[in-house]
Design a protein around this motif. Structure first.
Motif, PDB file in Angstrom:
ATOM      1  N   ALA A 150       0.858  -1.202   0.000  1.00 21.54           N
ATOM      2  CA  ALA A 150       0.000   0.000   0.000  1.00 21.54           C
ATOM      3  C   ALA A 150       0.889   1.245   0.000  1.00 21.54           C
ATOM      4  CB  ALA A 150      -0.905  -0.015   1.225  1.00 21.54           C
ATOM      5  N   ALA A 151       1.977   1.186   0.783  1.00 26.14           N
ATOM      6  CA  ALA A 151       2.864   2.348   0.906  1.00 26.14           C
ATOM      7  C   ALA A 151       3.543   2.689  -0.417  1.00 26.14           C
ATOM      8  CB  ALA A 151       3.932   2.067   1.958  1.00 26.14           C
ATOM      9  N   THR A 152       3.946   1.679  -1.168  1.00 21.12           N
ATOM     10  CA  THR A 152       4.669   1.982  -2.402  1.00 21.12           C
ATOM     11  C   THR A 152       3.731   2.589  -3.453  1.00 21.12           C
ATOM     12  OG1 THR A 152       4.447  -0.334  -2.992  1.00 21.12           O
ATOM     13  CG2 THR A 152       6.589   0.351  -2.174  1.00 21.12           C
ATOM     14  N   HIS A 153       2.441   2.244  -3.393  1.00 26.76           N
ATOM     15  CA  HIS A 153       1.491   2.878  -4.322  1.00 26.76           C
ATOM     16  C   HIS A 153       1.221   4.333  -3.943  1.00 26.76           C
ATOM     17  CE1 HIS A 153       0.100  -1.417  -5.184  1.00 26.76           C
ATOM     18  NE2 HIS A 153       0.911  -1.004  -6.136  1.00 26.76           N
ATOM     19  N   GLY A 154       1.390   4.640  -2.656  1.00 27.34           N
ATOM     20  CA  GLY A 154       1.244   6.028  -2.201  1.00 27.34           C
ATOM     21  C   GLY A 154      -0.174   6.566  -2.273  1.00 27.34           C
ATOM     22  N   LEU A 155      -1.158   5.691  -2.264  1.00 24.36           N
ATOM     23  CA  LEU A 155      -2.567   6.145  -2.301  1.00 24.36           C
ATOM     24  C   LEU A 155      -3.184   6.003  -0.913  1.00 24.36           C
ATOM     25  CD1 LEU A 155      -4.543   4.812  -5.396  1.00 24.36           C
ATOM     26  CD2 LEU A 155      -4.076   7.174  -4.748  1.00 24.36           C
ATOM     27  N   TYR A 156      -3.718   7.088  -0.395  1.00 25.50           N
ATOM     28  CA  TYR A 156      -4.227   7.070   0.981  1.00 25.50           C
ATOM     29  C   TYR A 156      -5.629   7.665   1.053  1.00 25.50           C
ATOM     30  CZ  TYR A 156       0.552   5.975   2.244  1.00 25.50           C
ATOM     31  OH  TYR A 156       1.775   5.359   2.342  1.00 25.50           O
ATOM     32  N   GLY A 157      -6.428   7.144   1.980  1.00 23.97           N
ATOM     33  CA  GLY A 157      -7.764   7.695   2.202  1.00 23.97           C
ATOM     34  C   GLY A 157      -7.656   9.008   2.968  1.00 23.97           C
ATOM     35  N   TYR A 172       2.058  18.335  -1.101  1.00 26.81           N
ATOM     36  CA  TYR A 172       2.659  17.010  -1.295  1.00 26.81           C
ATOM     37  C   TYR A 172       1.704  15.927  -1.807  1.00 26.81           C
ATOM     38  CZ  TYR A 172       6.362  19.175   1.474  1.00 26.81           C
ATOM     39  OH  TYR A 172       7.344  20.021   1.934  1.00 26.81           O
ATOM     40  N   PHE A 173       0.412  16.253  -1.937  1.00 24.27           N
ATOM     41  CA  PHE A 173      -0.558  15.234  -2.380  1.00 24.27           C
ATOM     42  C   PHE A 173      -1.337  15.708  -3.604  1.00 24.27           C
ATOM     43  CE2 PHE A 173       0.148  14.266   2.040  1.00 24.27           C
ATOM     44  CZ  PHE A 173       0.062  12.890   2.123  1.00 24.27           C
ATOM     45  N   ILE A 174      -1.788  14.742  -4.387  1.00 26.62           N
ATOM     46  CA  ILE A 174      -2.701  15.045  -5.484  1.00 26.62           C
ATOM     47  C   ILE A 174      -4.062  14.461  -5.099  1.00 26.62           C
ATOM     48  CG2 ILE A 174      -3.173  14.706  -7.956  1.00 26.62           C
ATOM     49  CD1 ILE A 174      -0.080  13.974  -8.134  1.00 26.62           C
ATOM     50  N   ASN A 175      -5.084  15.317  -5.132  1.00 25.30           N
ATOM     51  CA  ASN A 175      -6.421  14.842  -4.777  1.00 25.30           C
ATOM     52  C   ASN A 175      -6.989  14.063  -5.963  1.00 25.30           C
ATOM     53  OD1 ASN A 175      -9.062  14.468  -4.104  1.00 25.30           O
ATOM     54  ND2 ASN A 175      -9.338  16.529  -3.218  1.00 25.30           N
ATOM     55  N   ARG A 176      -7.148  12.750  -5.796  1.00 19.76           N
ATOM     56  CA  ARG A 176      -7.644  11.905  -6.888  1.00 19.76           C
ATOM     57  C   ARG A 176      -9.156  11.723  -6.841  1.00 19.76           C
ATOM     58  NH1 ARG A 176      -4.089  12.235 -10.745  1.00 19.76           N
ATOM     59  NH2 ARG A 176      -2.050  11.405 -10.262  1.00 19.76           N
ATOM     60  N   GLY A 177      -9.822  12.429  -5.940  1.00 18.42           N
ATOM     61  CA  GLY A 177     -11.289  12.321  -5.851  1.00 18.42           C
ATOM     62  C   GLY A 177     -11.691  11.088  -5.064  1.00 18.42           C
TER      63      GLY A 177
END
Ligand SMILES: C[S@@+](CC[C@H](N)C(=O)[O-])C[C@H]1O[C@@H](n2cnc3c(N)ncnc32)[C@H](O)[C@@H]1O
Length: 270
Positions: A150-157, A172-177
């Protein structure tokens, strides 16, 4: 319901304790109840057969089992006093004394990476434009490959970002919706993830300036904790720091660490 016999329970408790340091002595009911669905899904008729698989297929099956019995839960900026200490004490000192301009940090028991990434963002923020003249990297390790994936994908809730400064979210983050945030590459590529069981001997080429081992030793018994803390001492540079969880302590009579403030310890300079 598949019953867990006394012998099966004793066998698995002994195996996990000696290989992973985790003490499951008080978790008999939890093992019996939480592992039911796994046994049924995998078609096992007894705990003995399932534990055989667990022992043979060490890394995957055992961590899947440990994930059900312990917790991987973590989030960004957890226990903020440590990141304040990094920013206010460690980094200013590094600027004064470190002519090589390299900082080595280890997040031991990193789970899904939020702790390591928070430390990177703290350093990026501190150094600002000067950061290109510094080489700071983090080694992040865990026994759970699933958590680190999960960490390597870098996608977090959104939930795991709730404690970070708003400006960090934008920077530091991109909001992916759909409540999902992706950590930018420039933060992700400074953390190196690796599977490492803390019970095994350490072999590192370089010593560390700082080790985080927070909320990991809660499952270990006292002799296991003492031995691990002494191993951390050996792989820290003189003057280096150890951060542990705020509910944890280092026993002063069994370790050479100097107490700095709650949950912060330092290796002496000589
Ligand atoms: C609750 S998480 C802590 C995450 C983070 N350090 C924090 O404080 O939020 C505990 C982690 O310790 C890991 N762990 C437990 N025993 C371990 C061992 N023997 N070696 C390496 N990691 C271990 C677990 O897999 C889990 O991901």
């Amino acid at each position: 319901m598949i019953r867990l016999t006394d012998k099966e329970f004793m066998d698995i408790v002994t195996y996990i304790k000696s290989n992973y340091g985790i003490n499951l002595t008080n978790k008999r009911q939890l093992i019996e109840s939480r592992m039911q669905t796994v046994l049924v899904e995998k078609g096992f008729k007894s705990f003995t057969d399932y534990f055989e698989l667990v022992k043979q297929n060490k890394s995957d099956e055992i961590t899947a089992m440990l994930n059900k019995l312990t917790t991987n839960h973590t989030y960004f900026y957890r226990e903020p006093a440590h990141f304040e200490f990094l920013k206010n004490t460690i980094l200013p000192r590094q600027e004064k004394i470190n002519s090589r301009r390299d900082i080595r940090i280890w997040s031991a028991g990193c789970s899904s990476g939020e702790e390591a990434y928070t430390a990177i963002m703290t350093m990026m923020d501190y150094f600002g434009l000067k950061r290109t003249s510094w080489d700071f990297r983090i080694l992040a390790t865990d026994i759970s490959l699933k958590a680190m994936e999960a960490a390597t994908h870098g996608l977090y809730g959104a939930e795991s970002l709730k404690d970070i400064p708003k400006v960090w979210e934008q920077r530091y983050f991109i909001n992916r919706g759909e409540n999902l945030f992706e950590l930018k590459e420039e933060v992700r590529n400074q953390v190196f993830f690796k599977r490492l069981n803390l019970m095994e001997p350490f072999s590192f080429r370089q010593q560390f300036d700082l080790i985080f081992c927070r909320n990991v030793m809660i499952y270990f018994d006292q002799p296991t904790k003492n031995a691990l803390i002494n191993k951390f001492y050996e792989v820290l540079k003189p003057g280096g720091y150890l951060f542990i969880g705020h509910s944890e302590t280092v026993q002063r009579d069994t370790s050479k660490f100097l107490y700095v403030e709650p949950s912060v310890y330092q290796k002496g300079l000589s």
